[in-house]
Scaffold this motif. Structure first.
Motif, PDB file in Angstrom:
ATOM      1  N   GLN A   1       5.290  -1.065  -4.928  1.00  0.00           N
ATOM      2  CA  GLN A   1       3.870  -1.072  -5.251  1.00  0.00           C
ATOM      3  C   GLN A   1       2.989  -0.739  -4.051  1.00  0.00           C
ATOM      4  O   GLN A   1       1.766  -0.623  -4.193  1.00  0.00           O
ATOM      5  CB  GLN A   1       3.463  -2.440  -5.810  1.00  0.00           C
ATOM      6  N   ALA A   2       3.587  -0.577  -2.882  1.00  0.00           N
ATOM      7  CA  ALA A   2       2.795  -0.308  -1.679  1.00  0.00           C
ATOM      8  C   ALA A   2       1.979   0.982  -1.815  1.00  0.00           C
ATOM      9  O   ALA A   2       0.839   1.054  -1.351  1.00  0.00           O
ATOM     10  CB  ALA A   2       3.702  -0.226  -0.457  1.00  0.00           C
ATOM     11  N   GLU A   3       2.556   1.981  -2.459  1.00  0.00           N
ATOM     12  CA  GLU A   3       1.847   3.254  -2.619  1.00  0.00           C
ATOM     13  C   GLU A   3       0.568   3.067  -3.429  1.00  0.00           C
ATOM     14  O   GLU A   3      -0.462   3.687  -3.129  1.00  0.00           O
ATOM     15  CB  GLU A   3       2.752   4.279  -3.292  1.00  0.00           C
ATOM     16  N   GLU A   4       0.620   2.188  -4.445  1.00  0.00           N
ATOM     17  CA  GLU A   4      -0.579   1.919  -5.232  1.00  0.00           C
ATOM     18  C   GLU A   4      -1.644   1.239  -4.370  1.00  0.00           C
ATOM     19  O   GLU A   4      -2.847   1.516  -4.514  1.00  0.00           O
ATOM     20  CB  GLU A   4      -0.230   1.029  -6.423  1.00  0.00           C
ATOM     21  N   VAL A   5      -1.202   0.352  -3.493  1.00  0.00           N
ATOM     22  CA  VAL A   5      -2.140  -0.324  -2.587  1.00  0.00           C
ATOM     23  C   VAL A   5      -2.810   0.694  -1.668  1.00  0.00           C
ATOM     24  O   VAL A   5      -4.029   0.686  -1.477  1.00  0.00           O
ATOM     25  CB  VAL A   5      -1.419  -1.401  -1.756  1.00  0.00           C
ATOM     26  N   ILE A   6      -1.994   1.590  -1.091  1.00  0.00           N
ATOM     27  CA  ILE A   6      -2.526   2.616  -0.194  1.00  0.00           C
ATOM     28  C   ILE A   6      -3.500   3.530  -0.927  1.00  0.00           C
ATOM     29  O   ILE A   6      -4.583   3.847  -0.424  1.00  0.00           O
ATOM     30  CB  ILE A   6      -1.388   3.446   0.421  1.00  0.00           C
ATOM     31  N   ASP A   7      -3.132   3.953  -2.142  1.00  0.00           N
ATOM     32  CA  ASP A   7      -4.006   4.833  -2.925  1.00  0.00           C
ATOM     33  C   ASP A   7      -5.353   4.167  -3.191  1.00  0.00           C
ATOM     34  O   ASP A   7      -6.410   4.813  -3.103  1.00  0.00           O
ATOM     35  CB  ASP A   7      -3.337   5.204  -4.247  1.00  0.00           C
ATOM     36  N   ALA A   8      -5.317   2.873  -3.529  1.00  0.00           N
ATOM     37  CA  ALA A   8      -6.561   2.148  -3.800  1.00  0.00           C
ATOM     38  C   ALA A   8      -7.406   2.040  -2.537  1.00  0.00           C
ATOM     39  O   ALA A   8      -8.636   2.166  -2.587  1.00  0.00           O
ATOM     40  CB  ALA A   8      -6.243   0.754  -4.348  1.00  0.00           C
ATOM     41  N   ALA A   9      -6.750   1.814  -1.400  1.00  0.00           N
ATOM     42  CA  ALA A   9      -7.467   1.696  -0.137  1.00  0.00           C
ATOM     43  C   ALA A   9      -8.107   3.023   0.258  1.00  0.00           C
ATOM     44  O   ALA A   9      -9.262   3.074   0.689  1.00  0.00           O
ATOM     45  CB  ALA A   9      -6.526   1.208   0.961  1.00  0.00           C
ATOM     46  N   VAL A  10      -7.350   4.111   0.116  1.00  0.00           N
ATOM     47  CA  VAL A  10      -7.864   5.438   0.465  1.00  0.00           C
ATOM     48  C   VAL A  10      -9.051   5.804  -0.437  1.00  0.00           C
ATOM     49  O   VAL A  10     -10.034   6.406   0.021  1.00  0.00           O
ATOM     50  CB  VAL A  10      -6.746   6.493   0.357  1.00  0.00           C
ATOM     51  N   ALA A  11      -8.979   5.418  -1.706  1.00  0.00           N
ATOM     52  CA  ALA A  11     -10.071   5.703  -2.632  1.00  0.00           C
ATOM     53  C   ALA A  11     -11.367   5.025  -2.200  1.00  0.00           C
ATOM     54  O   ALA A  11     -12.467   5.478  -2.536  1.00  0.00           O
ATOM     55  CB  ALA A  11      -9.695   5.252  -4.046  1.00  0.00           C
ATOM     56  N   ALA A  12     -11.228   3.924  -1.426  1.00  0.00           N
ATOM     57  CA  ALA A  12     -12.407   3.194  -0.965  1.00  0.00           C
ATOM     58  C   ALA A  12     -12.808   3.567   0.455  1.00  0.00           C
ATOM     59  O   ALA A  12     -13.690   2.935   1.032  1.00  0.00           O
ATOM     60  CB  ALA A  12     -12.147   1.691  -1.047  1.00  0.00           C
ATOM     61  N   GLY A  13     -12.130   4.586   1.029  1.00  0.00           N
ATOM     62  CA  GLY A  13     -12.533   5.069   2.340  1.00  0.00           C
ATOM     63  C   GLY A  13     -11.557   4.821   3.466  1.00  0.00           C
ATOM     64  O   GLY A  13     -11.802   5.232   4.600  1.00  0.00           O
ATOM     65  N   SER A  14     -10.427   4.165   3.196  1.00  0.00           N
ATOM     66  CA  SER A  14      -9.435   3.931   4.245  1.00  0.00           C
ATOM     67  C   SER A  14      -8.710   5.232   4.582  1.00  0.00           C
ATOM     68  O   SER A  14      -8.618   6.147   3.766  1.00  0.00           O
ATOM     69  CB  SER A  14      -8.420   2.883   3.784  1.00  0.00           C
ATOM     70  N   GLN A  15      -8.156   5.310   5.801  1.00  0.00           N
ATOM     71  CA  GLN A  15      -7.412   6.482   6.244  1.00  0.00           C
ATOM     72  C   GLN A  15      -5.908   6.338   6.028  1.00  0.00           C
ATOM     73  O   GLN A  15      -5.152   7.231   6.366  1.00  0.00           O
ATOM     74  CB  GLN A  15      -7.690   6.748   7.725  1.00  0.00           C
ATOM     75  N   GLY A  16      -5.458   5.204   5.477  1.00  0.00           N
ATOM     76  CA  GLY A  16      -4.028   4.982   5.274  1.00  0.00           C
ATOM     77  C   GLY A  16      -3.623   3.630   5.813  1.00  0.00           C
ATOM     78  O   GLY A  16      -4.480   2.784   6.102  1.00  0.00           O
ATOM     79  N   GLY A  17      -2.336   3.393   5.949  1.00  0.00           N
ATOM     80  CA  GLY A  17      -1.863   2.100   6.429  1.00  0.00           C
ATOM     81  C   GLY A  17      -0.408   2.155   6.815  1.00  0.00           C
ATOM     82  O   GLY A  17       0.202   3.226   6.866  1.00  0.00           O
ATOM     83  N   THR A  18       0.158   0.978   7.085  1.00  0.00           N
ATOM     84  CA  THR A  18       1.559   0.847   7.463  1.00  0.00           C
ATOM     85  C   THR A  18       2.242  -0.097   6.494  1.00  0.00           C
ATOM     86  O   THR A  18       1.714  -1.171   6.185  1.00  0.00           O
ATOM     87  CB  THR A  18       1.689   0.298   8.903  1.00  0.00           C
ATOM     88  N   VAL A  19       3.416   0.286   6.012  1.00  0.00           N
ATOM     89  CA  VAL A  19       4.159  -0.504   5.035  1.00  0.00           C
ATOM     90  C   VAL A  19       5.367  -1.135   5.718  1.00  0.00           C
ATOM     91  O   VAL A  19       6.167  -0.447   6.357  1.00  0.00           O
ATOM     92  CB  VAL A  19       4.626   0.359   3.846  1.00  0.00           C
ATOM     93  N   ILE A  20       5.497  -2.452   5.570  1.00  0.00           N
ATOM     94  CA  ILE A  20       6.601  -3.199   6.171  1.00  0.00           C
ATOM     95  C   ILE A  20       7.425  -3.811   5.053  1.00  0.00           C
ATOM     96  O   ILE A  20       6.895  -4.462   4.151  1.00  0.00           O
ATOM     97  CB  ILE A  20       6.075  -4.316   7.089  1.00  0.00           C
ATOM     98  N   ASN A  21       8.743  -3.627   5.096  1.00  0.00           N
ATOM     99  CA  ASN A  21       9.622  -4.233   4.103  1.00  0.00           C
ATOM    100  C   ASN A  21       9.822  -5.712   4.408  1.00  0.00           C
ATOM    101  O   ASN A  21       9.948  -6.107   5.561  1.00  0.00           O
ATOM    102  CB  ASN A  21      10.976  -3.528   4.076  1.00  0.00           C
TER     103      ASN A  21
END
Length: 222
Positions: free
Chosen positions: A136-156
C-alpha cells in the motif's frame, strides 16, 4: 560505566537517507564525529522525476541510517556528513535531525521522568511517517504527491496488533508492513496528511498509523 545523566544534556535523532551501498560509509563518518553507532534499514526512494518514470527507474534502492547522540555531536555529524557525502548536490541523499525527550542505551544516559523534547524553533519542515500493510506504500506516495509532496522513502517492516494478526495452521502470522517517510515543508504538511488519510482511510481501525514530527535541521532537500 557511569549511569548518571549530565544536567542540561540534550539529545537528537539523526536520520540519513542515502543511495544503496552508502550506509556503511556514512556510519563510519558519523563514528569519527563521536556517534557510537546506528541502525541501517533497507528501503526504496520514490522520485517524481518524469524522465526516471519513463525508464521505469522511479523506485531506487536506499539505505536509511538512524543514529542518536548529544545535540552538539549530532549537529557536527550532520555537517560532516553533508560535506563528505555531498548532500548539497541533487540525488546524493537527505538528512535531518529530531529532538529527543529521552535516550536509553547510550553511555551516561538514564530515563528522566520529567524530560520534554525541545521545541523546534522556526519550523520549516516536518516528517510524516505512515505505516500501512505491504503493497500500500505506493498509494500513500500517490496521495502525498497529489497534495504537493515530491515523493518519499519506503521502509519494509513487520507489525503485530489485534487487527493485523491472522492464523495459518494454528500459527499467528504477522503481516509485513511498509513505513513511508515523507519530508514536507511545514505549510504543506496538513494538506499532505489529509490527502493520505482520505486515500488510505487511516482513521478506520486496522488501516494504518500516521504521525508527524517537527524537524530541526535538514540537508539535501531541493
Amino acid at each position: 560505566m557511569s549511569n548518571t545523566i549530565i544536567e542540561g544534556m540534550d539529545f537528537d535523532m539523526l536520520f540519513l537517507v542515502v543511495n544503496n551501498g552508502t550506509g556503511s560509509r556514512a556510519l563510519q563518518i558519523a563514528k569519527k564525529c563521536g556517534i557510537s553507532g546506528g541502525t541501517v534499514f533497507r528501503g526504496l526512494g520514490t522520485a517524481s522525476n518524469s524522465a526516471l518514470k519513463f525508464f521505469g527507474l522511479e523506485d531506487v534502492k536506499k539505505e536509511i541510517l538512524i543514529m542518536a547522540a548529544r545535540k552538539e555531536t549530532a549537529e557536527e555529524a550532520l555537517d560532516t556528513l553533508t560535506e563528505k557525502l555531498q548532500l548539497k548536490k541533487r540525488n546524493r541523499g537527505i538528512a535531518f535531525t529530531i529532538p529527543l525527550a529521552n535516550l536509553l542505551g547510550n553511555r551516561n544516559c538514564v530515563y528522566n521522568q520529567d524530560a520534554h523534547s525541545r521545541k523546534v524553533e522556526d519550523i520549516m519542515h516536518q516528517a510524516i511517517f505512515t505505516i500501512v500493510d505491504r503493497g500500500q506504500a505506493e498509494e500513500v506516495i500517490d496521495a502525498a504527491v497529489a497534495a504537493g509532496s515530491q515523493g518519499g522513502t519506503v521502509i519494509n517492516a513487520r507489525g503485530s496488533g489485534s487487527h493485523e494478526t491472522s492464523r495459518l495452521f494454528s500459527m499467528d502470522i504477522e503481516p509485513e508492513k511498509e513505513v513511508v517517510l515523507i519530508l514536507t515543508e511545514q505549510h504543506t504538511t496538513d494538506a499532505v496528511v489529509a490527502s493520505i488519510s482520505n486515500a488510505m482511510k487511516i482513521e478506520q481501525p486496522g488501516n494504518g498509523v500516521l504521525f508527524t514530527i517537527d524537524v530541526s535541521n535538514t540537508r539535501g532537500l531541493f
